[in-house]
Design an enzyme around this catalytic site. Structure first.
Site, short mmCIF file in Angstrom:
data_model
loop_
_atom_site.label_atom_id
_atom_site.label_comp_id
_atom_site.label_asym_id
_atom_site.label_seq_id
_atom_site.Cartn_x
_atom_site.Cartn_y
_atom_site.Cartn_z
N GLY A 1 1.04 -1.18 -0.10
CA GLY A 1 0.15 0.00 0.07
C GLY A 1 0.83 1.17 -0.09
O GLY A 1 0.65 2.29 -0.77
N ASP A 2 1.80 1.38 0.79
CA ASP A 2 2.68 2.60 0.87
C ASP A 2 3.30 2.61 -0.75
O ASP A 2 3.65 3.75 -1.13
CB ASP A 2 3.92 1.93 1.92
CG ASP A 2 3.49 1.81 3.20
OD1 ASP A 2 2.25 1.98 3.47
OD2 ASP A 2 4.17 1.29 4.01
N1 LIG Z 1 -0.42 -10.73 -3.70
C1 LIG Z 1 -0.34 -9.67 -4.57
N2 LIG Z 1 -0.21 -9.80 -5.80
C2 LIG Z 1 -0.16 -8.68 -6.65
N3 LIG Z 1 -0.52 -7.42 -6.42
C3 LIG Z 1 -0.48 -7.00 -4.98
C4 LIG Z 1 -0.55 -8.10 -3.94
N4 LIG Z 1 -0.92 -7.82 -2.63
C5 LIG Z 1 -1.02 -6.32 -2.85
N5 LIG Z 1 -1.00 -6.17 -4.14
C6 LIG Z 1 -0.94 -4.94 -4.78
O1 LIG Z 1 -0.61 -3.60 -3.93
C7 LIG Z 1 -1.70 -2.97 -3.80
C8 LIG Z 1 -1.84 -2.34 -2.34
O2 LIG Z 1 -1.94 -3.55 -1.31
P1 LIG Z 1 -2.89 -3.86 -0.14
O3 LIG Z 1 -4.31 -3.44 -0.57
O4 LIG Z 1 -2.59 -5.11 0.36
O5 LIG Z 1 -2.23 -2.39 0.57
P2 LIG Z 1 -2.19 -2.07 2.24
O6 LIG Z 1 -3.24 -3.17 2.95
O7 LIG Z 1 -2.63 -0.64 2.43
O8 LIG Z 1 -0.74 -2.53 2.52
P3 LIG Z 1 0.28 -1.81 3.58
O9 LIG Z 1 -0.28 -0.82 4.23
O10 LIG Z 1 0.89 -2.96 4.13
O11 LIG Z 1 1.31 -0.98 2.90
C9 LIG Z 1 -2.97 -3.73 -4.23
O12 LIG Z 1 -3.86 -2.85 -4.64
C10 LIG Z 1 -2.40 -4.34 -5.46
O13 LIG Z 1 -2.26 -3.69 -6.51
MG LIG Z 2 -1.95 0.47 3.94
#
Ligand SMILES: Nc1ncnc2c1ncn2[C@@H]1O[C@H](COP(=O)(O)OP(=O)(O)OP(=O)(O)O)[C@@H](O)[C@H]1O
Ligand SMILES: [Mg+2]
Length: 311
Positions: free
Chosen positions: A252-253
């Site tokens: 996400g970052d």
């Molecule tokens: N297993 C995966 N395979 C491919 N792309 C992924 C995967 N996990 C995450 N992503 C990519 O990363 C983006 C952000 O992931 P996620 O929704 O998990 O963010 P988050 O929960 O805010 O993460 P964090 O806060 O830990 O940085 C997703 O929209 C996707 O594009």
């Molecule tokens: Mg996040």
């Protein structure tokens, strides 16, 4: 100019253990240290993409010095408020089967004077050519609505704001109308009191209701299922890219970093979306929160498919 704000930075200490034994002796096979905290991770990824940013927030003690040095070595400008306590160390225990146990410290206590100093610092950067990124948790001693207050302050000076926070820090600051937000699906469901796994139509409807607060760009990330981009007159969905996942922490970052880089380089909306998808997928292929290389991102961009919502 992009200014990242990390209120609660950390040294991320990742230790590898065969199998974690609770209430027993654990022998660590490998230790790795990294400068962390959401805003700092965003700054590192922007740098890797070829952009630049100023990293701000609170640092203290020896750990704070280590973080400042790491940023300096990478060529990232740091402009932190130095506090009297010690910046925290967050320990992440990774087992052979991939399971993760996290031991996060609370962080240094921040005083009223420290907060005032940070406000003045941020105001010094705030004008129409600046985007502020408020990301991550709020440390002890700092009011939970601080992001909201800072958002009002810098927006009054014409600056642009991207917010990536969850829980109370998100609830209280989204009211201040940040220009862009990037909740993940779970964070959005929690905010609206929706059940886990709510269907996409309902997620879109709920997310769009935030436009009333003045939020112009709403990006909902959905892990491996991709993301929704609800931007003024441009609403699309992208499937997650197919990559070998190493660690999804920090994906996400990476997406936030891509959004900021795209704003700074005035990329078009489709280009922005593609960069977000490729950078976040690239981040998944690296260990811990290490940013992906620009080369990897450029290769992944070719895989992104963008689908208009409602078509
Ligand atoms: N297993 C995966 N395979 C491919 N792309 C992924 C995967 N996990 C995450 N992503 C990519 O990363 C983006 C952000 O992931 P996620 O929704 O998990 O963010 P988050 O929960 O805010 O993460 P964090 O806060 O830990 O940085 C997703 O929209 C996707 O594009
Ligand atoms: Mg996040």
């Amino acid at each position: 100019m992009i200014v990242t704000v990390t209120m609660n930075p950390a040294i991320d200490k990742t230790v590898e253990i065969d199998k974690f034994v609770c209430r027993g002796l654990n022998r660590i096979r490998k230790v790795e240290y990294d400068a962390g905290g959401k805003g700092i991770n965003v700054s590192k990824t922007i740098h890797e993409l070829g952009g630049s940013s100023v990293a701000t927030g609170f640092l203290g003690g020896n750990n704070g010095q280590v973080i400042a040095n790491v940023l300096k070595e990478k060529g990232i400008t740091g402009d932190f408020v130095w506090v009297s306590g010690e910046t925290r160390t967050n320990t992440k225990v990774v087992e052979d089967d991939g399971s993760l146990t996290e031991l996060n410290e609370p962080g240094a206590l921040i005083t009223e004077k420290d907060i005032q100093e940070l406000k003045n610092k941020l105001l010094g950067y705030a004008d129409q050519s600046t985007m502020f990124i408020f990301a991550g948790s709020i440390p002890a001693g700092v009011p939970k609505d601080i992001y909201g207050e800072l958002i009002h302050l810098v927006k009054e000076k014409g600056a642009c704001v991207l917010l990536d926070a969850d829980g109370e820090a998100f609830y209280k600051s989204v009211e201040a109308g940040p220009d862009t937000i990037k909740p993940n699906q779970v964070e959005l469901e929690e905010y609206f009191g929706l059940p886990e796994g709510t269907d996409i139509t309902e997620i879109i409807r709920a997310a769009k209701s935030l436009e009333e607060k003045g939020v112009k760009n709403i990006v909902v990330s959905m892990g491996k299922d991709g993301a929704l981009f609800l931007m003024e007159d441009y609403e699309v969905r992208c499937q997650g890219l197919s990559v070998k996942a190493h660690s999804t922490v920090g994906a996400g970052d990476a997406m936030v970093a891509a959004l900021a880089y795209a704003w700074d380089h005035q990329l078009g909306k489709e280009e922005t979306v593609k960069l977000c998808m490729a950078t976040s997928a690239g981040a998944v292929t690296t260990i811990g929160t290490k940013p992906p290389s620009r080369e990897v991102v450029d290769t992944l961009i070719k895989q992104v498919t963008v689908k208009k919502i409602g078509e």
